[in-house]
Design an enzyme around this catalytic site. Structure first.
Site, PDB file in Angstrom:
ATOM      1  N   GLY A 279      37.152  11.432  -6.228  1.00 56.38           N
ATOM      2  CA  GLY A 279      37.892  12.737  -6.340  1.00 56.38           C
ATOM      3  C   GLY A 279      37.452  13.253  -7.380  1.00 56.38           C
ATOM      4  N   ARG A 280      38.072  14.536  -7.829  1.00 53.03           N
ATOM      5  CA  ARG A 280      38.036  15.569  -9.049  1.00 53.03           C
ATOM      6  C   ARG A 280      39.409  15.898  -9.382  1.00 53.03           C
ATOM      7  NH1 ARG A 280      32.856  17.248 -10.037  1.00 53.03           N
ATOM      8  NH2 ARG A 280      33.579  19.303 -10.837  1.00 53.03           N
ATOM      9  N   HIS A 452      22.165  29.850  26.031  1.00 48.30           N
ATOM     10  CA  HIS A 452      21.508  28.565  26.414  1.00 48.30           C
ATOM     11  C   HIS A 452      19.977  28.537  26.310  1.00 48.30           C
ATOM     12  CE1 HIS A 452      20.990  25.075  29.023  1.00 48.30           C
ATOM     13  NE2 HIS A 452      19.995  25.449  29.292  1.00 48.30           N
TER      14      HIS A 452
HETATM   15  P1  FAD Z   1      33.844  25.094 -11.036  1.00 47.62           P
HETATM   16  O1  FAD Z   1      32.642  25.356  -9.925  1.00 47.62           O
HETATM   17  O2  FAD Z   1      33.927  23.702 -11.341  1.00 47.62           O
HETATM   18  O3  FAD Z   1      33.676  25.959 -12.220  1.00 47.62           O
HETATM   19  C1  FAD Z   1      34.465  26.076 -13.458  1.00 47.62           C
HETATM   20  C2  FAD Z   1      33.584  26.601 -14.324  1.00 47.62           C
HETATM   21  O4  FAD Z   1      34.476  27.096 -15.926  1.00 47.62           O
HETATM   22  C3  FAD Z   1      32.632  25.778 -14.936  1.00 47.62           C
HETATM   23  O5  FAD Z   1      31.430  26.464 -15.072  1.00 47.62           O
HETATM   24  C4  FAD Z   1      33.134  25.575 -16.478  1.00 47.62           C
HETATM   25  O6  FAD Z   1      31.936  25.368 -17.517  1.00 47.62           O
HETATM   26  C5  FAD Z   1      33.828  26.781 -16.784  1.00 47.62           C
HETATM   27  N1  FAD Z   1      34.682  26.409 -17.880  1.00 47.62           N
HETATM   28  C6  FAD Z   1      35.736  25.545 -17.782  1.00 47.62           C
HETATM   29  N2  FAD Z   1      36.379  25.493 -18.970  1.00 47.62           N
HETATM   30  C7  FAD Z   1      36.074  26.543 -19.651  1.00 47.62           C
HETATM   31  C8  FAD Z   1      36.306  27.334 -20.692  1.00 47.62           C
HETATM   32  N3  FAD Z   1      37.725  26.890 -21.727  1.00 47.62           N
HETATM   33  N4  FAD Z   1      35.784  28.389 -21.056  1.00 47.62           N
HETATM   34  C9  FAD Z   1      34.563  28.931 -20.524  1.00 47.62           C
HETATM   35  N5  FAD Z   1      34.238  28.305 -19.319  1.00 47.62           N
HETATM   36  C10 FAD Z   1      34.832  27.199 -18.982  1.00 47.62           C
HETATM   37  N6  FAD Z   1      32.028  22.486  -2.356  1.00 47.62           N
HETATM   38  C11 FAD Z   1      31.722  23.060  -1.155  1.00 47.62           C
HETATM   39  O7  FAD Z   1      32.334  23.867  -0.591  1.00 47.62           O
HETATM   40  N7  FAD Z   1      30.572  22.839  -0.708  1.00 47.62           N
HETATM   41  C12 FAD Z   1      29.974  21.766  -0.859  1.00 47.62           C
HETATM   42  O8  FAD Z   1      28.640  21.507  -0.230  1.00 47.62           O
HETATM   43  C13 FAD Z   1      30.122  21.132  -2.028  1.00 47.62           C
HETATM   44  N8  FAD Z   1      29.550  19.989  -2.527  1.00 47.62           N
HETATM   45  C14 FAD Z   1      29.414  19.571  -3.683  1.00 47.62           C
HETATM   46  C15 FAD Z   1      28.901  18.488  -4.250  1.00 47.62           C
HETATM   47  C16 FAD Z   1      29.067  17.986  -5.420  1.00 47.62           C
HETATM   48  C17 FAD Z   1      28.272  16.638  -5.789  1.00 47.62           C
HETATM   49  C18 FAD Z   1      30.328  18.228  -6.227  1.00 47.62           C
HETATM   50  C19 FAD Z   1      30.611  17.468  -7.581  1.00 47.62           C
HETATM   51  C20 FAD Z   1      31.006  19.237  -5.933  1.00 47.62           C
HETATM   52  C21 FAD Z   1      30.850  19.951  -4.543  1.00 47.62           C
HETATM   53  N9  FAD Z   1      31.441  20.748  -4.065  1.00 47.62           N
HETATM   54  C22 FAD Z   1      31.256  21.367  -2.834  1.00 47.62           C
HETATM   55  C23 FAD Z   1      32.887  21.240  -4.714  1.00 47.62           C
HETATM   56  C24 FAD Z   1      32.805  22.464  -5.267  1.00 47.62           C
HETATM   57  O9  FAD Z   1      31.505  22.409  -6.143  1.00 47.62           O
HETATM   58  C25 FAD Z   1      33.893  22.993  -6.104  1.00 47.62           C
HETATM   59  O10 FAD Z   1      34.968  23.148  -5.009  1.00 47.62           O
HETATM   60  C26 FAD Z   1      33.679  24.369  -6.477  1.00 47.62           C
HETATM   61  O11 FAD Z   1      32.508  24.274  -7.847  1.00 47.62           O
HETATM   62  C27 FAD Z   1      34.777  24.844  -7.668  1.00 47.62           C
HETATM   63  O12 FAD Z   1      34.383  26.214  -7.751  1.00 47.62           O
HETATM   64  P2  FAD Z   1      35.302  26.737  -9.346  1.00 47.62           P
HETATM   65  O13 FAD Z   1      34.754  27.723  -9.650  1.00 47.62           O
HETATM   66  O14 FAD Z   1      37.160  26.462  -9.076  1.00 47.62           O
HETATM   67  O15 FAD Z   1      35.082  25.718 -10.421  1.00 47.62           O
HETATM   68  P1  NAD Z   2      37.168  12.802  -1.839  1.00 48.06           P
HETATM   69  O1  NAD Z   2      38.629  13.133  -2.090  1.00 48.06           O
HETATM   70  O2  NAD Z   2      36.535  13.531  -0.872  1.00 48.06           O
HETATM   71  O3  NAD Z   2      36.818  11.424  -1.662  1.00 48.06           O
HETATM   72  C1  NAD Z   2      37.270  10.287  -2.604  1.00 48.06           C
HETATM   73  C2  NAD Z   2      37.608   9.181  -1.840  1.00 48.06           C
HETATM   74  O4  NAD Z   2      37.908   8.223  -2.883  1.00 48.06           O
HETATM   75  C3  NAD Z   2      38.928   8.895  -0.959  1.00 48.06           C
HETATM   76  O5  NAD Z   2      38.492   8.586   0.283  1.00 48.06           O
HETATM   77  C4  NAD Z   2      39.547   8.171  -1.713  1.00 48.06           C
HETATM   78  O6  NAD Z   2      40.639   7.383  -0.869  1.00 48.06           O
HETATM   79  C5  NAD Z   2      38.936   7.062  -2.421  1.00 48.06           C
HETATM   80  N1  NAD Z   2      39.334   6.551  -3.316  1.00 48.06           N
HETATM   81  C6  NAD Z   2      39.770   6.913  -4.334  1.00 48.06           C
HETATM   82  N2  NAD Z   2      40.286   6.154  -5.381  1.00 48.06           N
HETATM   83  C7  NAD Z   2      39.508   4.965  -5.045  1.00 48.06           C
HETATM   84  C8  NAD Z   2      38.994   3.594  -5.519  1.00 48.06           C
HETATM   85  N3  NAD Z   2      39.954   3.259  -6.793  1.00 48.06           N
HETATM   86  N4  NAD Z   2      38.466   2.732  -5.040  1.00 48.06           N
HETATM   87  C9  NAD Z   2      37.862   3.255  -3.714  1.00 48.06           C
HETATM   88  N5  NAD Z   2      38.077   4.335  -3.072  1.00 48.06           N
HETATM   89  C10 NAD Z   2      38.822   5.252  -3.573  1.00 48.06           C
HETATM   90  O7  NAD Z   2      36.500  12.926  -3.302  1.00 48.06           O
HETATM   91  P2  NAD Z   2      34.999  13.237  -3.580  1.00 48.06           P
HETATM   92  O8  NAD Z   2      34.008  12.615  -2.695  1.00 48.06           O
HETATM   93  O9  NAD Z   2      34.967  12.525  -5.279  1.00 48.06           O
HETATM   94  O10 NAD Z   2      34.634  14.715  -3.744  1.00 48.06           O
HETATM   95  C11 NAD Z   2      35.607  15.397  -4.763  1.00 48.06           C
HETATM   96  C12 NAD Z   2      35.835  16.931  -4.177  1.00 48.06           C
HETATM   97  O11 NAD Z   2      34.348  17.436  -4.359  1.00 48.06           O
HETATM   98  C13 NAD Z   2      36.488  17.192  -3.046  1.00 48.06           C
HETATM   99  O12 NAD Z   2      37.604  17.451  -3.197  1.00 48.06           O
HETATM  100  C14 NAD Z   2      35.363  17.635  -2.123  1.00 48.06           C
HETATM  101  O13 NAD Z   2      36.017  18.661  -1.475  1.00 48.06           O
HETATM  102  C15 NAD Z   2      34.489  18.212  -3.014  1.00 48.06           C
HETATM  103  N6  NAD Z   2      33.224  18.287  -2.213  1.00 48.06           N
HETATM  104  C16 NAD Z   2      32.785  18.877  -1.137  1.00 48.06           C
HETATM  105  C17 NAD Z   2      31.962  18.608  -0.687  1.00 48.06           C
HETATM  106  C18 NAD Z   2      31.575  19.382   0.613  1.00 48.06           C
HETATM  107  O14 NAD Z   2      32.310  20.354   1.044  1.00 48.06           O
HETATM  108  N7  NAD Z   2      30.700  19.009   1.407  1.00 48.06           N
HETATM  109  C19 NAD Z   2      30.706  18.039  -1.081  1.00 48.06           C
HETATM  110  C20 NAD Z   2      31.157  17.190  -2.074  1.00 48.06           C
HETATM  111  C21 NAD Z   2      32.248  17.421  -3.045  1.00 48.06           C
END
Ligand code: FAD
Ligand code: NAD
Length: 480
Positions: A279-280, A452
């Site tokens: 998680g995040r 289709h």
């Molecule tokens: P962020 O993208 O985290 O951006 C926040 C920004 O704020 C950063 O650039 C940071 O540098 C900047 N910042 C922070 N503090 C300061 C400060 N004090 N001053 C200046 N700048 C600052 N979501 C999807 O919908 N689809 C996906 O396929 C998907 N895949 C993902 C895959 C991975 C591996 C991960 C980690 C995440 C994924 N997510 C996905 C989740 C998605 O990345 C986040 O939900 C999204 O980036 C959140 O957007 P945000 O703008 O809220 O924050």
């Molecule tokens: P997540 O919340 O999707 O999954 C985390 C998983 O880890 C859960 O199933 C939870 O039960 C498990 N978990 C938590 N603590 C644990 C432990 N100690 N041991 C074993 N399992 C444990 O979080 P994520 O996969 O880290 O992704 C983070 C965020 O980024 C999510 O909120 C997701 O929405 C976003 N994200 C989205 C996409 C997409 O939209 N395709 C892709 C990547 C990430």
């Protein structure tokens, strides 16, 4: 440089950069403070999503899928590719080039729309002032704004049993940068990141074990779809262990020994790489002065109302920093809404129709209520499913796994949720989002014409199956 703005956005992820562009388009004088820099020190816009999230992960998912399908699927089409090889360095370079192109694209959009990108750290002070600490070390400035939008995003959660260790125990960012394919890869967390990045390395040849603490797989998803997905992933070679709680890790030479507990007791596994994807959490460190007056919510989120207004009038918070799913599109729509509200339009986000997509192959996608939620909330419902095994286009493409499911209100027939594991379901679920936004009934979805042969016909048929009237399967219940 002007020090007074109509809008200052802190953070240029998909929430913040979209808010900034929209505000500027609406004629508001807008700045966006962003501190992200590339490894070589150049500024980079786009936040987590473009730099280390959505985009690089999809680039690797695509490359690894192409490798796997070339290796295992083409023979059935009569295509003999001989010995198929891949080059991780080239795969990573392609991913980096896509990130470069897209982050550069945001820089271009900022210029085109007249958004000032302030490269450095931003901090909300009281009285809607923003302290800007430039990255180049020049003097700190205090900027005035009529409106401030906090969009500082989120960072990965770390857990004590698995502290990150350079190149061995990594978070999602590290898992996007392996320079070779791990032989045995452990993943803590069977959520979205665990499944997507676990799939990437599994396709490239790693033995992947996923440890999921919960007893249920994909607890947030509709459980019929989750079970179907688990079967498919198992066939692909992902070893997903539910009810498995990691208790500790130990690095021994170039191996990581993981101890974990499941219903049968304590166990160990040995890996050469371990991804922590549990998680995040919202990121606010150094972003908000203590006396700024911004109220916090549980678990480090910034408290906001339904329209992303914080406890300070004129200060908004959007994206991963606030309640709701941590998804790029959710943050972007909040960014548009807030910019429009600042401009005077009573915009809103419909949180009931946020689509979720897991970009495995096939994709797992959904919108709206699951069957379990309907039961918990006492909503009378009816459901229809349709398997891709009975969809001509899916079979022609060799994509006959999975199913589409439509849940509708038992009395009004209004669509409450759509859940799909199947080919291109991430695009297909958009049709369900549109249907739900327009208050569609299952009957509407079943009577609208679908081309289709398309995989979307599975959605059409699942909608008809809600009332036992699907054409291309034997219905369990007959229509009255
Ligand atoms: P962020 O993208 O985290 O951006 C926040 C920004 O704020 C950063 O650039 C940071 O540098 C900047 N910042 C922070 N503090 C300061 C400060 N004090 N001053 C200046 N700048 C600052 N979501 C999807 O919908 N689809 C996906 O396929 C998907 N895949 C993902 C895959 C991975 C591996 C991960 C980690 C995440 C994924 N997510 C996905 C989740 C998605 O990345 C986040 O939900 C999204 O980036 C959140 O957007 P945000 O703008 O809220 O924050
Ligand atoms: P997540 O919340 O999707 O999954 C985390 C998983 O880890 C859960 O199933 C939870 O039960 C498990 N978990 C938590 N603590 C644990 C432990 N100690 N041991 C074993 N399992 C444990 O979080 P994520 O996969 O880290 O992704 C983070 C965020 O980024 C999510 O909120 C997701 O929405 C976003 N994200 C989205 C996409 C997409 O939209 N395709 C892709 C990547 C990430």
């Amino acid at each position: 440089m002007t020090t007074k703005y109509d809008v200052i956005v802190i953070g240029a992820g998909p929430a913040g950069y979209v808010a900034a562009i929209k505000a500027a388009q609406l004629g508001l004088k807008t700045a966006c403070v962003e501190k992200w820099k590339k490894k070589d020190g150049r500024p980079s816009l786009g936040g987590t999503c473009l730099n280390v999230g959505c985009i690089p992960s999809k680039a690797l998912l695509e490359s690894s899928h192409k490798f796997e399908s070339t290796q295992h699927e083409l023979a059935a089409h009569g295509i003999d590719m001989g010995d198929v090889k891949f080059d991780v360095t080239k795969m990573m370079a392609r991913k980096d080039q896509i990130v470069e192109q897209l982050t550069g694209g945001i820089t271009g959009l900022f210029k085109h729309n007249g958004v000032d990108h302030l490269f450095g750290k931003g901090k909300l002070l009281k009285g809607k002032q923003v302290e800007f600490t430039p990255d180049d070390g020049s003097a700190v400035q205090v900027l005035d704004a009529d409106n401030v939008i906090l969009a500082t995003g989120s960072v990965p959660v770390e857990i004590p049993p698995a502290p990150l260790t350079e190149g061995m125990i990594v978070d999602s960012t590290g898992a996007l940068e392996f320079d070779s394919v791990p032989k045995r890869l452990g993943v803590i967390g069977g959520g979205v990141i665990g499944l997507e990045l676990g799939s990437v390395w599994n396709r490239l040849g790693s033995d992947v074990v996923v440890f999921e603490a919960m007893d249920k797989f994909l607890a947030v998803a509709d459980q019929q779809i989750a079970k179907e997905s688990a079967k498919i992933f198992k066939k692909q070679g992902l070893d997903i262990r539910v009810g498995a709680m990691v208790a500790g890790t130990e690095i021994k030479g170039d191996e990581i020994v993981v101890t974990y507990k499941d219903k049968d007791g304590d166990k160990t596994e040995v890996f050469d790489k371990l991804i922590v994807a549990v998680g995040r959490r919202p990121y606010t460190e150094g972003c908000i002065a203590d006396d700024a007056g911004v109220q916090m919510a549980d678990r480090g989120f910034v408290h906001v109302d339904d329209v992303c207004q914080t406890s300070v009038p004129g200060v908004y918070a959007i994206g991963d920093l606030v309640r709701g799913p941590m998804l790029a599109h959710k943050g972007s729509e909040e960014g548009v809404m807030v910019a429009e509200r600042i401009h005077g339009k009573p915009a809103q986000v419909n949180y009931d129709t946020v689509p979720s997509v897991i970009y495995t192959h096939p994709e797992v996608s959904w919108v709206g209520k699951t069957e379990e939620e309907c039961k918990q909330e006492g909503i009378p419902y009816k459901a229809g499913t349709f398997p891709f095994a009975a969809n001509g286009r899916a079979l022609a493409a060799g994509e006959g796994s999975g199913m589409a499911k439509v849940i509708a209100h038992a009395e009004t027939d209004r669509v409450l949720g759509v859940h799909i594991v199947g080919p291109n379901s991430g695009d297909m679920v958009a049709q369900a989002v549109i249907a739900m936004e327009f208050g569609s009934s299952a009957e509407d979805l079943g009577t609208i014409m679908f081309a289709h042969p398309t995989v979307s016909e599975a959605l059409h048929e699942a909608a008809m199956a809600v009332d036992g009237a699907a054409i291309h399967i034997a219905n369990r219940k007959k229509r009255a």
